[in-house]
Motif scaffolding. Structure first.
Motif, PDB file in Angstrom:
ATOM      1  N   ASP A 126       0.836  -1.196   0.000  1.00 21.12           N
ATOM      2  CA  ASP A 126       0.000   0.000   0.000  1.00 21.12           C
ATOM      3  C   ASP A 126       0.875   1.251   0.000  1.00 21.12           C
ATOM      4  O   ASP A 126       0.651   2.192  -0.771  1.00 21.12           O
ATOM      5  N   VAL A 127       1.873   1.249   0.864  1.00 22.71           N
ATOM      6  CA  VAL A 127       2.793   2.389   0.933  1.00 22.71           C
ATOM      7  C   VAL A 127       3.541   2.539  -0.392  1.00 22.71           C
ATOM      8  O   VAL A 127       3.724   3.654  -0.897  1.00 22.71           O
ATOM      9  N   TRP A 128       3.959   1.415  -0.957  1.00 19.51           N
ATOM     10  CA  TRP A 128       4.683   1.459  -2.225  1.00 19.51           C
ATOM     11  C   TRP A 128       3.843   2.129  -3.316  1.00 19.51           C
ATOM     12  O   TRP A 128       4.318   2.975  -4.060  1.00 19.51           O
ATOM     13  N   GLU A 129       2.569   1.772  -3.392  1.00 16.45           N
ATOM     14  CA  GLU A 129       1.694   2.362  -4.400  1.00 16.45           C
ATOM     15  C   GLU A 129       1.531   3.863  -4.192  1.00 16.45           C
ATOM     16  O   GLU A 129       1.306   4.612  -5.137  1.00 16.45           O
ATOM     17  N   SER A 130       1.655   4.304  -2.942  1.00 10.50           N
ATOM     18  CA  SER A 130       1.475   5.729  -2.650  1.00 10.50           C
ATOM     19  C   SER A 130       2.718   6.562  -2.938  1.00 10.50           C
ATOM     20  O   SER A 130       2.632   7.783  -3.028  1.00 10.50           O
ATOM     21  N   VAL A 131       3.890   5.906  -3.083  1.00 11.73           N
ATOM     22  CA  VAL A 131       5.129   6.672  -3.301  1.00 11.73           C
ATOM     23  C   VAL A 131       5.760   6.424  -4.667  1.00 11.73           C
ATOM     24  O   VAL A 131       6.689   7.135  -5.059  1.00 11.73           O
ATOM     25  N   ARG A 132       5.263   5.466  -5.401  1.00 10.94           N
ATOM     26  CA  ARG A 132       5.918   5.090  -6.650  1.00 10.94           C
ATOM     27  C   ARG A 132       5.920   6.225  -7.674  1.00 10.94           C
ATOM     28  O   ARG A 132       6.783   6.272  -8.554  1.00 10.94           O
ATOM     29  N   HIS A 133       4.960   7.150  -7.570  1.00 10.14           N
ATOM     30  CA  HIS A 133       4.908   8.272  -8.498  1.00 10.14           C
ATOM     31  C   HIS A 133       6.133   9.175  -8.387  1.00 10.14           C
ATOM     32  O   HIS A 133       6.426   9.956  -9.291  1.00 10.14           O
TER      33      HIS A 133
END
Length: 218
Positions: free
Chosen positions: A151-158
């Motif tokens: 979940d955290v990864w999806e929020s920072v990948r941008h």
């Protein structure tokens, strides 16, 4: 308006939006991220009720009903951040739906002591009973941790380039050998190491925040 603190990024998106395309997309992201841990919680809930060999259709039905209940909770505003950890909120809902399903399928079925205790805990509104659902079973711990990390990864990948994201996902999520990644992408080992280091550093910084630490601690 700044979103209130929430256990994880996808929950933040669900609290910030409502009924629009972004909100619908966020529910899809939630299901993709938390399906595996919902499944583990469902199986454990059935075991506590005394159902050990559960057909796949029964498992999927409880997961589906739990998903609907979660949506209703967010739509009505009944989910309040800060009262207890999201994992407890999720597990409590799944336990309710599992009991409802068993009752509907077999009204004359006798239940074991653990099931009676579970029903009592669900009925109780005392803080201790509510927080009891925050304690994860052994087979839920690592799965839930991975869900939060994803979940955290999806929020920072941008914040990273597509190539950097691809390197991280291939080496860390797909567990491909570094040499193979270098060959496939045509990049040197140093670039792979640097990409992974940058993302891991960012993930650790995010997971060190109070809202994430509370979710992951025992």
């Amino acid at each position: 308006m700044e979103c209130p603190q929430t256990p994880n990024s996808v929950i933040a998106a669900l609290l910030k939006t409502g009924g629009n395309a972004l909100w619908q997309k966020s529910w899809g992201a939630f299901f993709d991220t938390y399906y595996v841990v919902m499944r583990a919680m469902t199986l454990n809930a059935f075991k506590k009720i005394g159902w050990l060999d559960v057909p796949e259709n029964d498992i999927e039905e409880v997961i589906s009903q739990s998903f609907i209940s979660l949506r209703k909770a967010f739509e009505s505003g009944s989910y309040k951040t800060g009262e207890y950890r999201f994992r407890g909120f999720l597990k409590r809902i799944i336990s309710r739906r599992a009991i409802d399903y068993v009752r509907a399928q077999s009204k004359k079925r006798t239940v074991n002591v653990e099931a009676i205790d579970l029903v009592d805990a669900l009925k109780s509104k005392e803080a201790g009973a509510v927080k009891a659902f925050e304690e994860l079973e052994a087979n839920e711990v690592s799965i839930y941790r991975l869900s939060v990390i994803m979940d955290v990864w999806e929020s920072v990948r941008h914040a990273f380039s597509p190539e950097t994201c691809l390197i991280f996902e291939m080496t860390q999520l797909e567990e491909m050998p570094v040499k193979e990644v270098c060959e496939k992408l045509g990049v040197p080992r140093a670039k792979v190491d640097k990409a992974v280091h940058r993302i891991v550093k960012r993930l650790r910084a995010e997971l060190d925040k109070d809202i994430y630490r509370k979710e992951l601690e025992k």
